[in-house]
Design a protein around this motif. Structure first.
Motif, short mmCIF file in Angstrom:
data_model
loop_
_atom_site.label_atom_id
_atom_site.label_comp_id
_atom_site.label_asym_id
_atom_site.label_seq_id
_atom_site.Cartn_x
_atom_site.Cartn_y
_atom_site.Cartn_z
N HIS A 1 32.52 56.44 61.41
CA HIS A 1 33.12 54.56 60.34
C HIS A 1 32.81 54.15 59.31
O HIS A 1 33.68 52.87 58.95
CB HIS A 1 31.66 54.16 61.98
CG HIS A 1 31.91 54.95 62.87
ND1 HIS A 1 32.50 54.25 63.65
CD2 HIS A 1 30.80 55.67 63.54
CE1 HIS A 1 32.51 55.17 65.37
NE2 HIS A 1 31.07 55.57 65.32
N LYS B 1 33.58 55.38 56.57
CA LYS B 1 34.80 55.62 55.88
C LYS B 1 36.49 54.94 56.62
O LYS B 1 36.94 54.84 55.60
CB LYS B 1 35.44 57.54 56.45
CG LYS B 1 36.70 57.48 55.87
CD LYS B 1 36.83 59.05 56.37
CE LYS B 1 36.27 60.40 55.24
NZ LYS B 1 36.71 61.69 55.89
N LEU B 2 36.25 55.18 57.73
CA LEU B 2 37.49 53.56 58.36
C LEU B 2 37.27 52.39 57.76
O LEU B 2 38.39 51.81 57.68
CB LEU B 2 37.18 54.18 59.48
CG LEU B 2 38.31 53.28 60.60
CD1 LEU B 2 39.86 53.30 60.04
CD2 LEU B 2 37.76 53.12 62.16
N PHE B 3 35.75 51.81 57.53
CA PHE B 3 35.76 50.42 57.31
C PHE B 3 35.88 50.80 55.69
O PHE B 3 36.78 48.85 55.63
CB PHE B 3 34.40 50.45 57.69
CG PHE B 3 34.42 48.25 56.68
CD1 PHE B 3 33.92 47.59 57.54
CD2 PHE B 3 33.57 48.73 55.25
CE1 PHE B 3 33.82 46.39 56.72
CE2 PHE B 3 33.19 47.91 54.76
CZ PHE B 3 33.10 46.72 55.32
N ARG C 1 38.62 52.31 53.96
CA ARG C 1 40.13 52.33 54.59
C ARG C 1 41.15 50.92 54.51
O ARG C 1 41.68 51.33 54.03
CB ARG C 1 40.73 54.02 55.29
CG ARG C 1 40.27 54.75 53.97
CD ARG C 1 40.84 55.88 55.55
NE ARG C 1 40.46 57.40 54.81
CZ ARG C 1 40.70 58.20 55.28
NH1 ARG C 1 41.59 58.59 56.41
NH2 ARG C 1 40.78 59.28 54.17
N GLN C 2 39.96 49.89 55.67
CA GLN C 2 40.60 49.19 56.45
C GLN C 2 40.24 47.99 55.39
O GLN C 2 41.29 47.16 55.15
CB GLN C 2 40.14 49.08 58.02
CG GLN C 2 40.73 50.01 58.83
CD GLN C 2 40.47 49.48 59.93
OE1 GLN C 2 39.44 48.84 60.12
NE2 GLN C 2 40.70 50.23 60.91
N ASN C 3 39.44 47.71 54.55
CA ASN C 3 39.16 47.41 53.58
C ASN C 3 38.49 47.39 52.14
O ASN C 3 37.47 47.73 51.54
CB ASN C 3 37.16 45.94 53.84
CG ASN C 3 37.42 45.64 55.18
OD1 ASN C 3 37.79 44.22 55.71
ND2 ASN C 3 37.18 46.45 56.24
N ALA C 4 39.37 47.55 51.84
CA ALA C 4 39.58 48.34 50.13
C ALA C 4 39.50 47.48 48.84
O ALA C 4 39.18 47.90 47.51
CB ALA C 4 41.46 48.45 49.48
N TRP C 5 39.45 45.94 49.27
CA TRP C 5 38.50 45.30 48.82
C TRP C 5 37.56 45.47 47.76
O TRP C 5 36.88 45.25 46.82
CB TRP C 5 39.60 43.68 48.81
CG TRP C 5 38.18 43.40 49.91
CD1 TRP C 5 38.54 43.81 51.75
CD2 TRP C 5 37.61 42.84 50.56
NE1 TRP C 5 37.87 43.02 52.42
CE2 TRP C 5 37.16 42.78 51.90
CE3 TRP C 5 35.81 42.29 49.57
CZ2 TRP C 5 35.44 42.42 52.36
CZ3 TRP C 5 34.57 42.05 49.86
CH2 TRP C 5 34.34 41.71 51.74
N SER D 1 36.02 58.61 49.97
CA SER D 1 36.66 58.99 51.53
C SER D 1 37.88 58.51 51.68
O SER D 1 38.27 59.26 51.90
CB SER D 1 36.34 57.17 51.81
OG SER D 1 36.61 56.13 51.79
#
Length: 339
Positions: A156, A158-160, A162-166, A215
Motif C-alpha cells: 500500500h 509502494k502504491l501510494f 507511485r501515484q503521488n510522486a510529488w 519503491s
C-alpha cells in the motif's frame, strides 16, 4: 702539656689522631684565582659553638681529653641538598655556585604540558570523537534501512508513493534546508542540541527520499544493492582506518571529478542511452567510494586534512551521504542492467 692540681694531665694543643679525617680549609678548596676573578662563591654558614675545654665540648656532649676531634659546624638548611661531595657531607664552595649573576633556568612550560595532555589532538579525545561519529552514523543508517524496508515490502505504501510522486520533491526541500544550514553555519552545527535536531530532520527527509526511490525497483534488486553497499562500505572504512596511505591528498582531484560527473549527468538527461546510464552509475559509485575513504581518514587527525573533534555532526553527515549515494548508484546500476 701541663698537670693540674687533681693530677690529671691536660694537653694545651691536642695531638692529631692517626686515621681520623680533618676538616679541610675552605680557603684551600676555592679554585686558584677565584677570589680575584669575580666568581660568586657561597661559603656555608653554621651556628657558633664554644671552644673545646679540658672536659670536652659542652655543646656537643663530648668527653674530655679533646678526643674525638670536634665536628664541623652545621650547615645552613639550603645547603644540605643533593650536592655533598665534600668531607662529612659538606658541600664544597664551588659546587654550590649556581652560575654567573643574571642567569637563571627557564621556567617550565606549563601551557604546552596542559595542551599535550588535554588538547584537541589528544589520542583519547580523538578515539572518543571517532566512536561518537560512528554511533550517530549507525543510528542514521538504521532509520534509513527501516524506511527502505517499509517502502519495499509494504504494497500500500509502494502504491501510494507511485501515484503521488510529488511527495519526493517535498522531501527533497525538507532535506535541502537543514543540509545547507549544517554546511554553511559552522557555529550552528557545533551548538548542542540544535545540531542533533537539524541532523535528525535531515536524516528523516533523506530516508524518505531513499524509500521513495526504492519503491520503484523490484525487491530482489533493492536487497542486492543493500548487500553490496554494506560489503563495499565496510571494506573501505576498515581499509581507510588501517592503511598508511593518505587519501586526503586526493580531495582536490575528487572535487574536479564530481564537477565532471555533474556535467556528464546533465548530458545523460538530454541524450538518454542505456549504455551511458550504466557508465554514469558505475563512475558515480566509484567516485563516492573514494569520497568515503577520504571522509573516513579525516576522522583520524593524523593526515593532511582532518576534522576537529567538535565537528562530529558534520563528520557523520559526510559519511552518511557517501553511503547513501553509493547505494543509490548501485540500485540504479542493477535496475538498468535488468531493463
Amino acid at each position: 702539656m701541663a698537670q693540674n692540681q687533681s693530677g690529671y694531665t691536660r694537653f694545651e694543643n691536642p695531638p692529631l689522631v692517626s686515621g681520623v679525617d680533618q676538616p679541610p680549609s675552605y680557603d684551600a678548596s676555592i679554585p686558584h684565582g677565584a677570589q680575584h676573578a669575580g666568581v660568586p662563591v657561597v661559603v656555608p654558614v653554621g651556628p657558633p659553638y664554644p671552644p673545646p675545654t679540658a672536659y670536652g665540648n659542652p655543646m656537643y656532649g663530648q668527653g674530655g681529653s679533646g678526643y674525638p676531634p670536634q665536628p664541623y659546624p652545621q650547615t645552613a638548611p639550603h645547603m644540605t641538598d643533593s650536592y655533598s661531595s665534600g668531607p662529612y657531607g659538606q658541600p664544597l664552595p664551588y659546587e654550590v655556585t649556581m652560575g654567573e649573576p643574571g642567569q637563571s633556568d627557564p621556567p617550565p612550560d606549563y601551557e604546552n604540558e596542559e595542551f599535550e595532555g588535554h588538547g584537541l589532538d589528544n589520542k583519547a579525545v580523538r578515539r572518543m570523537f571517532i566512536r561518537k561519529v560512528f554511533s550517530v552514523l549507525s543510528l542514521q543508517l538504521a532509520v534509513t534501512c527501516g524506511f527502505v524496508a517499509v517502502f519495499t515490502f509494504e504494497r500500500h505504501v509502494k502504491l501510494f508513493v507511485r501515484q503521488n510522486a510529488w511527495t519526493y520533491w517535498v522531501g527533497y526541500i525538507v532535506f535541502l534546508v537543514p543540509y545547507l544550514v549544517i554546511l554553511c553555519c559552522g557555529e550552528f552545527r557545533r551548538k548542542h542540541p540544535w545540531n542533533l535536531i537539524c541532523l535528525s530532520i535531515l536524516t528523516l527527509a533523506m530516508s524518505y527520499m531513499v524509500g521513495v526511490v526504492s519503491s520503484f525497483y523490484d525487491t530482489d534488486v533493492v536487497m542486492m544493492a543493500i548487500g553490496i553497499t554494506v560489503l563495499v562500505c565496510f571494506t573501505v572504512i576498515i581499509f581507510s582506518l588501517q592503511t598508511k596511505y593518505d587519501f586526503t591528498t586526493c580531495y582536490g582531484v575528487l572535487f574536479v571529478c564530481s564537477i565532471v560527473m555533474l556535467f556528464f549527468g546533465i548530458l545523460c538527461i538530454f541524450l538518454y542511452n542505456r549504455i551511458m546510464d550504466l557508465i554514469y552509475s558505475t563512475l558515480g559509485a566509484l567516485m563516492f567510494t573514494c569520497f568515503l575513504a577520504v571522509d573516513t581518514q579525516m576522522l583520524l587527525g593524523n593526515k593532511t586534512l582532518s576534522l576537529s573533534p567538535e565537528e562530529y555532526v558534520f563528520a557523520a553527515l559526510n559519511l552518511y551521504l557517501d553511503i547513501i549515494q553509493i547505494f543509490l548508484y548501485l540500485l540504479r546500476l542493477f535496475g538498468r542492467s535488468r531493463g
